[in-house]
Design a protein around this motif. Structure first.
Motif, PDB file in Angstrom:
ATOM      1  N   ARG A  42       0.719  -1.238  -0.135  1.00 18.64           N
ATOM      2  CA  ARG A  42       0.105   0.054   0.115  1.00 18.64           C
ATOM      3  C   ARG A  42       0.982   1.262   0.003  1.00 18.64           C
ATOM      4  NH1 ARG A  42      -4.352   1.768   4.654  1.00 18.64           N
ATOM      5  NH2 ARG A  42      -4.808   3.730   3.948  1.00 18.64           N
ATOM      6  N   LEU A  43       0.809   2.084  -1.132  1.00 21.96           N
ATOM      7  CA  LEU A  43       1.440   3.359  -0.998  1.00 21.96           C
ATOM      8  C   LEU A  43       0.818   4.492  -0.047  1.00 21.96           C
ATOM      9  CD1 LEU A  43       3.601   4.829  -2.529  1.00 21.96           C
ATOM     10  CD2 LEU A  43       1.963   5.796  -4.067  1.00 21.96           C
ATOM     11  N   GLU A  44       1.795   4.789   0.807  1.00 19.07           N
ATOM     12  CA  GLU A  44       1.400   5.985   1.834  1.00 19.07           C
ATOM     13  C   GLU A  44       2.164   7.351   1.719  1.00 19.07           C
ATOM     14  OE1 GLU A  44       1.780   4.149   5.672  1.00 19.07           O
ATOM     15  OE2 GLU A  44      -0.106   2.912   5.670  1.00 19.07           O
ATOM     16  N   TRP A  45       1.336   8.160   1.403  1.00 20.02           N
ATOM     17  CA  TRP A  45       2.095   9.519   1.122  1.00 20.02           C
ATOM     18  C   TRP A  45       1.493  10.517   1.950  1.00 20.02           C
ATOM     19  CZ3 TRP A  45       3.675   9.941  -4.708  1.00 20.02           C
ATOM     20  CH2 TRP A  45       4.434  10.968  -4.767  1.00 20.02           C
ATOM     21  N   PRO A  46       2.403  10.882   2.939  1.00 16.01           N
ATOM     22  CA  PRO A  46       1.807  12.059   3.881  1.00 16.01           C
ATOM     23  C   PRO A  46       1.301  13.341   3.328  1.00 16.01           C
ATOM     24  CG  PRO A  46       3.992  11.164   4.522  1.00 16.01           C
ATOM     25  CD  PRO A  46       3.756  10.728   3.127  1.00 16.01           C
ATOM     26  N   THR A  47       0.210  13.733   3.592  1.00  9.01           N
ATOM     27  CA  THR A  47      -0.307  15.050   3.174  1.00  9.01           C
ATOM     28  C   THR A  47       0.133  16.437   4.058  1.00  9.01           C
ATOM     29  OG1 THR A  47      -2.103  14.963   4.748  1.00  9.01           O
ATOM     30  CG2 THR A  47      -2.165  14.013   2.566  1.00  9.01           C
ATOM     31  N   GLY A  48       0.330  17.752   3.190  1.00  9.77           N
ATOM     32  CA  GLY A  48       0.701  18.633   3.833  1.00  9.77           C
ATOM     33  C   GLY A  48       0.806  19.827   2.758  1.00  9.77           C
ATOM     34  N   PRO A  49       1.453  21.081   3.149  1.00  7.72           N
ATOM     35  CA  PRO A  49       1.433  21.953   2.050  1.00  7.72           C
ATOM     36  C   PRO A  49       2.517  21.909   1.235  1.00  7.72           C
ATOM     37  CG  PRO A  49       2.299  22.616   4.213  1.00  7.72           C
ATOM     38  CD  PRO A  49       1.761  21.343   4.740  1.00  7.72           C
ATOM     39  N   ALA A  50       2.122  22.437  -0.053  1.00  5.29           N
ATOM     40  CA  ALA A  50       2.936  21.967  -1.076  1.00  5.29           C
ATOM     41  C   ALA A  50       4.275  22.823  -0.754  1.00  5.29           C
ATOM     42  CB  ALA A  50       2.449  22.717  -2.674  1.00  5.29           C
ATOM     43  N   PRO A  51       5.471  22.097  -1.162  1.00  3.77           N
ATOM     44  CA  PRO A  51       6.897  22.754  -1.021  1.00  3.77           C
ATOM     45  C   PRO A  51       7.032  23.978  -1.842  1.00  3.77           C
ATOM     46  CG  PRO A  51       7.089  20.861  -2.523  1.00  3.77           C
ATOM     47  CD  PRO A  51       5.619  20.697  -1.803  1.00  3.77           C
ATOM     48  N   SER A  52       7.488  25.143  -1.187  1.00  5.80           N
ATOM     49  CA  SER A  52       7.887  26.206  -2.248  1.00  5.80           C
ATOM     50  C   SER A  52       8.956  26.104  -2.989  1.00  5.80           C
ATOM     51  CB  SER A  52       8.010  27.227  -1.243  1.00  5.80           C
ATOM     52  OG  SER A  52       8.934  27.253  -0.156  1.00  5.80           O
ATOM     53  N   ILE A  53       8.929  26.714  -4.183  1.00  8.73           N
ATOM     54  CA  ILE A  53      10.299  26.681  -4.949  1.00  8.73           C
ATOM     55  C   ILE A  53      11.043  28.002  -4.552  1.00  8.73           C
ATOM     56  CG2 ILE A  53      10.983  26.706  -7.353  1.00  8.73           C
ATOM     57  CD1 ILE A  53       8.290  25.582  -8.083  1.00  8.73           C
ATOM     58  N   PRO A  54      12.327  27.821  -4.494  1.00  7.55           N
ATOM     59  CA  PRO A  54      13.393  28.664  -4.202  1.00  7.55           C
ATOM     60  C   PRO A  54      13.259  29.870  -5.166  1.00  7.55           C
ATOM     61  CG  PRO A  54      14.438  26.856  -4.491  1.00  7.55           C
ATOM     62  CD  PRO A  54      13.081  26.419  -4.424  1.00  7.55           C
ATOM     63  N   THR A  55      13.420  30.990  -4.737  1.00  8.34           N
ATOM     64  CA  THR A  55      13.598  32.349  -5.806  1.00  8.34           C
ATOM     65  C   THR A  55      15.183  32.555  -5.999  1.00  8.34           C
ATOM     66  OG1 THR A  55      13.086  33.743  -4.250  1.00  8.34           O
ATOM     67  CG2 THR A  55      11.241  32.885  -5.574  1.00  8.34           C
ATOM     68  N   ASP A  56      15.458  33.017  -7.207  1.00 14.94           N
ATOM     69  CA  ASP A  56      16.658  33.319  -7.108  1.00 14.94           C
ATOM     70  C   ASP A  56      17.070  35.167  -6.486  1.00 14.94           C
ATOM     71  OD1 ASP A  56      19.077  34.228  -8.340  1.00 14.94           O
ATOM     72  OD2 ASP A  56      19.007  33.772 -10.315  1.00 14.94           O
ATOM     73  N   PRO A  57      17.781  35.131  -5.674  1.00 13.32           N
ATOM     74  CA  PRO A  57      17.942  36.302  -4.808  1.00 13.32           C
ATOM     75  C   PRO A  57      18.716  37.359  -5.755  1.00 13.32           C
ATOM     76  CG  PRO A  57      19.329  35.008  -4.045  1.00 13.32           C
ATOM     77  CD  PRO A  57      18.454  34.029  -5.054  1.00 13.32           C
ATOM     78  N   SER A  58      19.257  36.914  -6.863  1.00 10.82           N
ATOM     79  CA  SER A  58      19.913  37.984  -7.682  1.00 10.82           C
ATOM     80  C   SER A  58      18.922  38.607  -8.714  1.00 10.82           C
ATOM     81  CB  SER A  58      21.270  37.347  -8.259  1.00 10.82           C
ATOM     82  OG  SER A  58      20.846  36.218  -9.284  1.00 10.82           O
ATOM     83  N   ASP A  59      17.845  37.852  -8.711  1.00 11.76           N
ATOM     84  CA  ASP A  59      16.875  38.261  -9.816  1.00 11.76           C
ATOM     85  C   ASP A  59      15.851  39.439  -9.497  1.00 11.76           C
ATOM     86  OD1 ASP A  59      14.923  38.731 -11.916  1.00 11.76           O
ATOM     87  OD2 ASP A  59      14.740  36.606 -12.424  1.00 11.76           O
TER      88      ASP A  59
END
Length: 224
Positions: A104-121
């Motif tokens: 049985r596949l178990e996949w914990p639920t939770g908030p979607a991970p944020s994608i890091p931004t480029d601080p130089s942009d």
């Protein structure tokens, strides 16, 4: 899975042989200790019928262990009282088959991970993806990681699930490489089986080794 612990519910103490499954209370305590491996609920309580069923399965597994250590001696606890090999093999296989399992596949639920931004942009756009060969940590790979767990594929009561788990563990052990390392402890009064972990190991524990050496020393001096 505690298959060695299961067969070792028959053991010797200073006061004589002891069977953990001699009553319902002892059976319940052992099952609660191994509840996770046996797929038993919290607060589980064994019945008299389950106690007898576990003893029947244990003796069948012990009969297979006796065959596995041959031509060495079987455990002195019940070497002359074990069921036949063929019927023991059939019982273990049938017990495991009665409650088949499936992953049985178990996949914990939770908030979607944020994608890091480029601080130089200054526009705040997303940072370019990290190349696969980079050693930089990735929050995405470890976030809510899925896992697989075997669960019963059919409805079954507590006794059937627990016994199926134990029978399956016995099959995996006896069909695997550790079977060749299975031994009967030769120390005085010991009736346990153990897996030999290194070439010089002769007994199941340090205590048994000390007792065996003391008995050998006594015999040598008695015969002088």
């Amino acid at each position: 899975m505690p298959i060695l612990e299961f067969v070792s519910t028959v053991r010797a103490t200073r006061s004589g042989p002891m069977d953990t499954f001699s009553d319902v209370a002892g059976t319940t305590a052992w099952c609660r200790e191994h509840a996770a491996e046996l797929d038993l609920p919290a607060g589980f309580t064994a019945s008299e019928e389950m106690r007898r069923e576990l003893i029947e399965l244990r003796q069948a597994v012990r009969a297979l262990f006796a065959r596995a250590v041959a031509p060495g001696p079987a455990s002195r606890a019940d070497a002359g009282r074990l069921p036949g090999f063929a019927e023991s093999l059939d019982l273990v296989n049938a017990t495991a088959l009665a409650v088949p399992t499936a992953p049985r596949l178990e996949w914990p639920t939770g908030p979607a991970p944020s994608i890091p931004t480029d601080p130089s942009d200054p526009s705040g756009s997303s940072a370019p993806p990290v190349p696969p060969e980079s050693s930089a940590p990735s929050d995405l790979s470890s976030f809510s990681a899925p896992s697989a767990r075997n669960i019963p594929a059919v409805a079954a009561d507590d006794s059937a699930r627990a016994r199926a788990a134990l029978a399956s563990a016995a099959i995996a052990f006896l069909a695997g490489p550790r079977r060749e390392l299975l031994r009967t402890c030769p120390a005085p009064r010991c009736v346990l089986y153990f897996v030999k972990e290194h070439a010089r190991q002769e007994w199941c524990s340090v205590a048994c080794g000390n007792r065996a050496r003391a008995a050998r020393h006594y015999r040598q001096h008695r015969d002088d």
